[in-house]
Design a protein around this motif. Structure first.
Motif, PDB file in Angstrom:
ATOM      1  N   UNK A 190      -3.230   7.328 -11.637  1.00 59.99           N
ATOM      2  CA  UNK A 190      -2.652   6.016 -11.365  1.00 59.99           C
ATOM      3  C   UNK A 190      -3.196   5.538 -10.021  1.00 59.99           C
ATOM      4  N   UNK A 191      -3.792   4.366 -10.026  1.00 56.56           N
ATOM      5  CA  UNK A 191      -4.337   3.801  -8.791  1.00 56.56           C
ATOM      6  C   UNK A 191      -3.639   2.485  -8.494  1.00 56.56           C
ATOM      7  N   UNK A 192      -3.497   2.170  -7.228  1.00 59.88           N
ATOM      8  CA  UNK A 192      -2.909   0.891  -6.843  1.00 59.88           C
ATOM      9  C   UNK A 192      -3.624   0.357  -5.609  1.00 59.88           C
ATOM     10  N   UNK A 193      -3.524  -0.933  -5.431  1.00 62.29           N
ATOM     11  CA  UNK A 193      -4.120  -1.601  -4.278  1.00 62.29           C
ATOM     12  C   UNK A 193      -3.141  -1.535  -3.114  1.00 62.29           C
ATOM     13  N   UNK A 194      -3.490  -0.804  -2.074  1.00 57.22           N
ATOM     14  CA  UNK A 194      -2.576  -0.624  -0.951  1.00 57.22           C
ATOM     15  C   UNK A 194      -2.203  -1.948  -0.292  1.00 57.22           C
ATOM     16  N   UNK A 195      -3.117  -2.895  -0.321  1.00 54.79           N
ATOM     17  CA  UNK A 195      -2.827  -4.181   0.307  1.00 54.79           C
ATOM     18  C   UNK A 195      -1.673  -4.893  -0.378  1.00 54.79           C
ATOM     19  N   UNK A 196      -1.514  -4.661  -1.680  1.00 54.24           N
ATOM     20  CA  UNK A 196      -0.431  -5.317  -2.423  1.00 54.24           C
ATOM     21  C   UNK A 196       0.932  -4.763  -2.040  1.00 54.24           C
ATOM     22  N   UNK A 197       0.961  -3.547  -1.474  1.00 56.02           N
ATOM     23  CA  UNK A 197       2.224  -2.913  -1.122  1.00 56.02           C
ATOM     24  C   UNK A 197       2.449  -2.828   0.386  1.00 56.02           C
ATOM     25  N   UNK A 198       1.461  -3.254   1.158  1.00 58.64           N
ATOM     26  CA  UNK A 198       1.591  -3.208   2.616  1.00 58.64           C
ATOM     27  C   UNK A 198       2.752  -4.090   3.064  1.00 58.64           C
ATOM     28  N   UNK A 199       3.611  -3.538   3.889  1.00 58.06           N
ATOM     29  CA  UNK A 199       4.745  -4.288   4.413  1.00 58.06           C
ATOM     30  C   UNK A 199       5.965  -4.294   3.522  1.00 58.06           C
ATOM     31  N   UNK A 200       5.847  -3.762   2.307  1.00 58.01           N
ATOM     32  CA  UNK A 200       6.999  -3.749   1.400  1.00 58.01           C
ATOM     33  C   UNK A 200       7.922  -2.575   1.722  1.00 58.01           C
ATOM     34  N   UNK A 201       9.188  -2.728   1.362  1.00 55.82           N
ATOM     35  CA  UNK A 201      10.174  -1.682   1.545  1.00 55.82           C
ATOM     36  C   UNK A 201      10.826  -1.360   0.202  1.00 55.82           C
ATOM     37  N   UNK A 202      11.618  -0.303   0.185  1.00 55.99           N
ATOM     38  CA  UNK A 202      12.304   0.091  -1.048  1.00 55.99           C
ATOM     39  C   UNK A 202      13.530  -0.791  -1.233  1.00 55.99           C
ATOM     40  N   UNK A 203      13.277  -2.002  -1.669  1.00 55.14           N
ATOM     41  CA  UNK A 203      14.339  -2.977  -1.872  1.00 55.14           C
ATOM     42  C   UNK A 203      14.027  -3.830  -3.091  1.00 55.14           C
ATOM     43  N   UNK A 204      15.022  -4.533  -3.559  1.00 52.42           N
ATOM     44  CA  UNK A 204      14.920  -5.257  -4.823  1.00 52.42           C
ATOM     45  C   UNK A 204      13.778  -6.265  -4.847  1.00 52.42           C
ATOM     46  N   UNK A 205      13.580  -6.994  -3.772  1.00 50.69           N
ATOM     47  CA  UNK A 205      12.565  -8.051  -3.776  1.00 50.69           C
ATOM     48  C   UNK A 205      11.133  -7.514  -3.845  1.00 50.69           C
ATOM     49  N   UNK A 206      10.968  -6.199  -3.640  1.00 51.44           N
ATOM     50  CA  UNK A 206       9.638  -5.610  -3.760  1.00 51.44           C
ATOM     51  C   UNK A 206       9.204  -5.458  -5.213  1.00 51.44           C
ATOM     52  N   UNK A 207      10.162  -5.564  -6.126  1.00 52.94           N
ATOM     53  CA  UNK A 207       9.869  -5.433  -7.561  1.00 52.94           C
ATOM     54  C   UNK A 207       9.620  -6.813  -8.148  1.00 52.94           C
ATOM     55  N   UNK A 208       8.368  -7.165  -8.313  1.00 53.89           N
ATOM     56  CA  UNK A 208       8.029  -8.443  -8.923  1.00 53.89           C
ATOM     57  C   UNK A 208       6.905  -8.222  -9.930  1.00 53.89           C
TER      58      UNK A 208
END
Length: 240
Positions: A189-207
């Protein structure tokens, strides 16, 4: 029973091996304590399970904290069942029903997405934490947590005992090799780190963007979004 039977057959047919370090049967009430000790002061952690509910609730967060505070590089290997595989979905639903739970159409999907989401957010915002996630075509009947503090084999059921193997023991080496071999046969499984930079474990991070960032099929983002958000924020698990 599967775990205890496995160990009993080994001892009966092969016999006790004085070179093997201590193997402990861990009572259900002691499993949580054992698993909380595994991520302490280690540089490598391996997890192989079905949903990763406890893994993302404590060991993963603890490894992130240690890597961040101690500025120590930590590598984490995560192996989960592929939620796009219909065979695994059916088997997982049957397991959940046997545990008295009421699973949805694809209970693997939100759980695997929640674990991937947690891994991506933590790894993308902590330069000392490296996480590799693989999706297996096999649904284990057990879960394995393994580190330099030992390994614990459980059935992901808080009412059943577990087996604990000390670091460097014969069984510890066996499970490390088993996880590594299964990982080699699984899709990364690969992901783009830039897409997750600055996000936290909170509801609004799930889009829609983050939920579709792992190469996992998500037909109805709205339907799964709320469940994934619940799993990464409230982090329910069986080993409270």
């Amino acid at each position: 029973m599967i775990i205890l039977s496995f160990y009993s057959l080994y001892v009966y047919f092969i016999g006790a091996n004085t070179a093997v370090r201590e193997v402990n049967v861990t009572r259900p009430q002691d499993i949580g304590e054992r698993m909380r000790a595994l991520p302490q002061d280690v540089r490598h952690y391996m997890f192989w399970g079905r949903s990763g509910s406890f893994f993302r609730a404590y060991p993963l967060l603890e490894l992130d904290r240690q890597a961040r505070e101690n500025k120590r590089n930590i590598a984490v290997d995560v192996l989960l069942p592929d939620p796009d595989d219909g065979r695994l979905i059916k088997s997982y639903r049957d397991i959940m029903k046997s545990l008295g739970e009421d699973p949805g159409e694809n209970p693997l999907l939100p759980n695997v997405l929640a674990t991937c989401m947690t891994c991506a957010i933590l790894a993308s915002n902590n330069k000392h934490l490296e996480i590799n996630v693989h999706l297996s075509q096999f649904l284990p009947a057990f879960r394995v947590d393994l580190s330099d503090n030992g390994a614990i084999l459980t059935q992901d059921d808080k009412k059943k005992s577990a087996l604990y193997f000390e670091y460097g023991s014969e069984f510890w080496d066996m499970f490390r090799s088993t996880v590594a071999n299964e990982r080699a046969l699984s899709r990364a499984v690969a992901w783009n780190k830039e897409a997750f930079a600055g996000l936290k474990l909170e509801e609004k991070s799930c889009d829609a963007q983050t939920l579709n960032a792992f190469g996992i099929k998500v037909d109805n983002v709205d339907a799964v979004q709320q469940e994934v958000a619940r799993l990464i924020t409230k982090r329910p698990h069986r080993y409270g």
